[in-house]
Design a protein around this motif. Structure first.
Motif, PDB file in Angstrom:
ATOM      1  N   ASP A  60     -45.216  15.328  -0.493  1.00  0.00           N
ATOM      2  CA  ASP A  60     -44.569  15.172  -1.303  1.00  0.00           C
ATOM      3  C   ASP A  60     -43.136  13.874  -0.599  1.00  0.00           C
ATOM      4  O   ASP A  60     -41.879  13.405  -2.433  1.00  0.00           O
ATOM      5  CB  ASP A  60     -43.250  16.377  -0.972  1.00  0.00           C
ATOM      6  N   PRO A  61     -42.635  13.680   0.306  1.00  0.00           N
ATOM      7  CA  PRO A  61     -41.907  12.532   0.090  1.00  0.00           C
ATOM      8  C   PRO A  61     -42.395  11.222  -0.464  1.00  0.00           C
ATOM      9  O   PRO A  61     -41.527  10.309  -1.438  1.00  0.00           O
ATOM     10  CB  PRO A  61     -41.838  11.983   1.458  1.00  0.00           C
ATOM     11  N   ARG A 102     -41.736  12.154  -4.216  1.00  0.00           N
ATOM     12  CA  ARG A 102     -40.830  11.865  -4.435  1.00  0.00           C
ATOM     13  C   ARG A 102     -39.553  10.837  -4.937  1.00  0.00           C
ATOM     14  O   ARG A 102     -39.303   9.984  -6.026  1.00  0.00           O
ATOM     15  CB  ARG A 102     -39.633  12.869  -3.851  1.00  0.00           C
ATOM     16  N   SER A 103     -40.762   9.231  -4.021  1.00  0.00           N
ATOM     17  CA  SER A 103     -40.185   8.332  -3.934  1.00  0.00           C
ATOM     18  C   SER A 103     -40.146   7.923  -4.916  1.00  0.00           C
ATOM     19  O   SER A 103     -40.014   6.912  -5.831  1.00  0.00           O
ATOM     20  CB  SER A 103     -40.394   7.390  -2.750  1.00  0.00           C
ATOM     21  N   ILE A 152     -41.686   9.106  -8.383  1.00  0.00           N
ATOM     22  CA  ILE A 152     -41.202   9.951  -8.939  1.00  0.00           C
ATOM     23  C   ILE A 152     -39.472   9.023  -9.010  1.00  0.00           C
ATOM     24  O   ILE A 152     -38.944   8.990 -10.419  1.00  0.00           O
ATOM     25  CB  ILE A 152     -41.109  10.963  -9.283  1.00  0.00           C
ATOM     26  N   ASP A 153     -38.895   9.159  -7.995  1.00  0.00           N
ATOM     27  CA  ASP A 153     -37.149   8.366  -8.094  1.00  0.00           C
ATOM     28  C   ASP A 153     -37.843   7.384  -8.723  1.00  0.00           C
ATOM     29  O   ASP A 153     -36.370   6.503  -9.166  1.00  0.00           O
ATOM     30  CB  ASP A 153     -36.940   8.735  -6.305  1.00  0.00           C
ATOM     31  N   ARG A 155     -38.214  10.052 -15.452  1.00  0.00           N
ATOM     32  CA  ARG A 155     -37.880  10.796 -14.363  1.00  0.00           C
ATOM     33  C   ARG A 155     -37.318  12.283 -14.269  1.00  0.00           C
ATOM     34  O   ARG A 155     -37.651  12.865 -13.654  1.00  0.00           O
ATOM     35  CB  ARG A 155     -36.718  10.226 -13.460  1.00  0.00           C
ATOM     36  N   LEU A 204     -39.172  15.135 -13.056  1.00  0.00           N
ATOM     37  CA  LEU A 204     -38.548  15.977 -11.270  1.00  0.00           C
ATOM     38  C   LEU A 204     -38.731  17.892 -12.300  1.00  0.00           C
ATOM     39  O   LEU A 204     -39.010  18.375 -11.592  1.00  0.00           O
ATOM     40  CB  LEU A 204     -37.324  15.851 -12.226  1.00  0.00           C
ATOM     41  N   TRP A 253     -38.922  20.684  -9.131  1.00  0.00           N
ATOM     42  CA  TRP A 253     -37.825  19.911  -8.679  1.00  0.00           C
ATOM     43  C   TRP A 253     -36.877  19.945  -8.849  1.00  0.00           C
ATOM     44  O   TRP A 253     -35.522  19.829  -8.530  1.00  0.00           O
ATOM     45  CB  TRP A 253     -37.725  18.702  -8.100  1.00  0.00           C
ATOM     46  N   GLU A 254     -36.622  20.158 -10.619  1.00  0.00           N
ATOM     47  CA  GLU A 254     -35.231  20.435 -11.416  1.00  0.00           C
ATOM     48  C   GLU A 254     -35.649  21.422 -12.260  1.00  0.00           C
ATOM     49  O   GLU A 254     -36.350  21.385 -12.914  1.00  0.00           O
ATOM     50  CB  GLU A 254     -34.620  19.197 -11.896  1.00  0.00           C
ATOM     51  N   PRO A 279     -31.170  20.913  -9.473  1.00  0.00           N
ATOM     52  CA  PRO A 279     -32.160  20.785  -8.430  1.00  0.00           C
ATOM     53  C   PRO A 279     -32.741  22.102  -8.789  1.00  0.00           C
ATOM     54  O   PRO A 279     -31.998  23.369  -9.143  1.00  0.00           O
ATOM     55  CB  PRO A 279     -31.595  21.263  -7.179  1.00  0.00           C
ATOM     56  N   GLY A 299     -38.303  24.004  -6.724  1.00  0.00           N
ATOM     57  CA  GLY A 299     -39.076  23.235  -7.182  1.00  0.00           C
ATOM     58  C   GLY A 299     -40.842  24.049  -6.385  1.00  0.00           C
ATOM     59  O   GLY A 299     -41.390  24.803  -5.104  1.00  0.00           O
TER      60      GLY A 299
END
Lengths: 358, 358
Positions: free
Chosen positions: A35-36, A39-40, A42-43, A50, A54, A59-60, A66, A69
């Motif tokens: 996930d990290p 996420r990074s 996608i960020d 994005r 998300l 995640w959104e 927010p 997820g």
């Protein structure tokens, strides 16, 4: 399902099958590790892309606030990491995080596009991206996720990253051909589709990416070309077993599972694996089934249709095929990883996806 | 266009601009070099995807019979090869063939998808792929071409291939964001769009891939990071100049050219660069234009609308901007390739795309 579970209660090597806790723990661990990375990645997308990604990953919410997820079960990243770990130990597993995220991005790119093409309105219990953002944005977000996946690998200094990228890109082409075959098949008359065609379609659409995930993990462990191919074959066969079981559930339902209602695939006249096996069986029940499939679904004909599939041997065939595919998967796995202890994680995942353990 | 051509008849360094023969010869050479790479890549696709790709590239008719081929002007592969040659000589040019094919595949993937989203029915004087094969197949063929592009680079043993793949994938993300911005902008009221927004959109949608093509060529020549960025900036600025000129033609037409009829963009109320410049000019003509743009197009209001854009300064602004962007492009080019002789090919291509030479 009950028979299938009973007959496969014991593994070929005499060990007891995983009780599902093992697979659940692996999946949870994979989700937490990947996930990290995900996420990074996608960020790093421009705002417009994005936002859609998300939302798609859960995640959104649609309004950009927010959300908790719900990005799915992380089966493909778990296969990448578990294959890397099984063949190369903890260091190989840790080095394959980016590759695991790339495979998951490809999976989600295909989901975004498939939902547009299939006009599916629900995914992971939420409205699909195209219903929220429109077709163009869902198509663009899918395109961007494919690019992001291959960028992750292109930027990965790991010595296996190029081979993994080539393999993943090749797999995308196969997924596209599989989705095309699926769409094309649904437009044809029930009697025109052969069992070989529908098996090849299922392998391309479902088996290919599971195989690719395992092969990418093997590549990141520095495995031999032979072992990489064996891992690919393991994932493909397990993927086919999964699809066969999923198709059985799409007709007769799964009492131990909330989700697809029984008969859902029959109501939409889907040419699923048991149905095509039944249609091509040359039995009197096949003729009856072909007649039913030639007419639009009517309230109340579900039971009769399911019975025709069963009497034509579609259910037995699918269950035998699933068992056969799982056996082949286990054989391929043993070729690359003979130690049952070391192969345990991958086997637990395969059993989980085919729902042989709960 | 006439004024613009006159005022730029002489290059800043005093040399005469290319007469277009140079660019035509470069483009023809690029097409001839890249087509075999492109064909062999497309031939590696599964039948269903290959068929759509061959149709899109003009190598097959819709019924699968061979066609003469009209795969466009090969500007992007020509930029890759010419940049590689300018910075690294003939050997670098020859080594960049696969990369040139990859950039052309990405361009064509975006065309396939853009045509679906924009509902465009004609491309290169033929019906677009989605009108022939349907939306799902056009989307899938585009997906497969993106994968094929990145597979070509992943399989390329050239030391620059990973950096090129990362750059190309990054560019795809930018193209997606650009297409999104374009679609989103067309839905907004005429007064709501700023000049900065429409310039940023044009840079992402048109400039990014031209810049990426030049940068990939520089990478394959082993150029320094600085020179790679300068080449990227050259392509981007030339791309913006191209878009500005194209938008001028979309309003006033181009007497020396068959293609877009004069006024086509005004009839569909497109928020092209000269129009947004006019709308945001704060002049009385801007108010008149906003009123016209707020109403659907009526036969006979073209002349009045074009005149409003012109009186609000949209035409002059676009021509000055195009000249300015070309000057910046030339500056960036000179930073990386100071010798005018060596930079000549890239300059000829930039002049060709901005139609400053015929």
């Amino acid at each position: 399902m009950a028979e299938f579970r009973a007959e496969t209660k014991q593994r070929a090597d005499g060990t007891q099958p995983a009780d599902g806790h093992e697979a659940a723990a692996i999946l949870e661990g994979a989700r937490a590790s990947v996930d990290p990375e995900l996420r990074s990645a996608i960020d790093s997308l421009p705002g417009s892309m994005r936002r859609i990604a998300l939302y798609h990953f859960g995640w959104e919410h649609a309004d950009g606030t927010p959300a908790a997820g719900n990005a799915g079960k992380a089966i493909r990243p778990a296969l990448v990491l578990t294959a890397a770990g099984a063949l190369g130990g903890e260091r190989a597993r840790a080095g394959a995080l980016r590759a695991a995220a790339a495979v998951e991005l490809v999976h989600n790119f295909t989901l975004l596009h498939d939902d547009v093409m299939d006009r599916d309105t629900t995914r992971r219990h939420r409205p699909t991206a195209w219903t929220v953002f429109g077709d163009p944005d869902a198509i663009l977000a899918g395109d961007a996720l494919q690019a992001l996946a291959l960028r992750l690998l292109a930027e990965d200094p790991h010595p296996a990253s190029s081979a993994a990228a080539a393999r993943l890109a090749d797999c995308v082409v196969e997924l596209c051909a599989g989705q095309h075959a699926d769409t094309a098949m649904e437009k044809r008359a029930p009697g025109e589709v052969t069992l070989d065609e529908v098996l090849a379609m299922a392998e391309a659409k479902t088996g290919a990416l599971l195989g690719c995930a395992c092969a990418v993990g093997a590549l990141y462990a520095g495995a031999s070309a032979e072992d990489v191919e064996a891992l690919d074959a393991f994932g493909r066969q397990a993927g086919l077993a999964f699809q066969l079981i999923d198709d059985v559930i799409g007709i007769w339902g799964d009492p131990g599972r909330t989700g697809k209602p029984a008969g859902a695939d029959l109501a939409v006249r889907k040419k699923s694996l048991p149905v095509v096996a039944a249609l091509t069986s040359g039995t009197p029940a096949a003729t009856e089934l072909a007649e039913l499939y030639g007419l639009p679904y009517e309230e109340g004909d579900l039971e009769r249709t399911a019975l025709a599939v069963e009497r034509a041997g579609g259910r037995d065939w699918a269950q035998a095929q699933a068992a056969d595919r799982m056996a082949r998967a286990v054989q391929e796995l043993a070729r690359a990883i003979p130690d049952p202890q070391e192969a345990g994680g991958l086997l637990a995942l395969a059993e989980f996806v085919t729902r042989r353990s709960s």
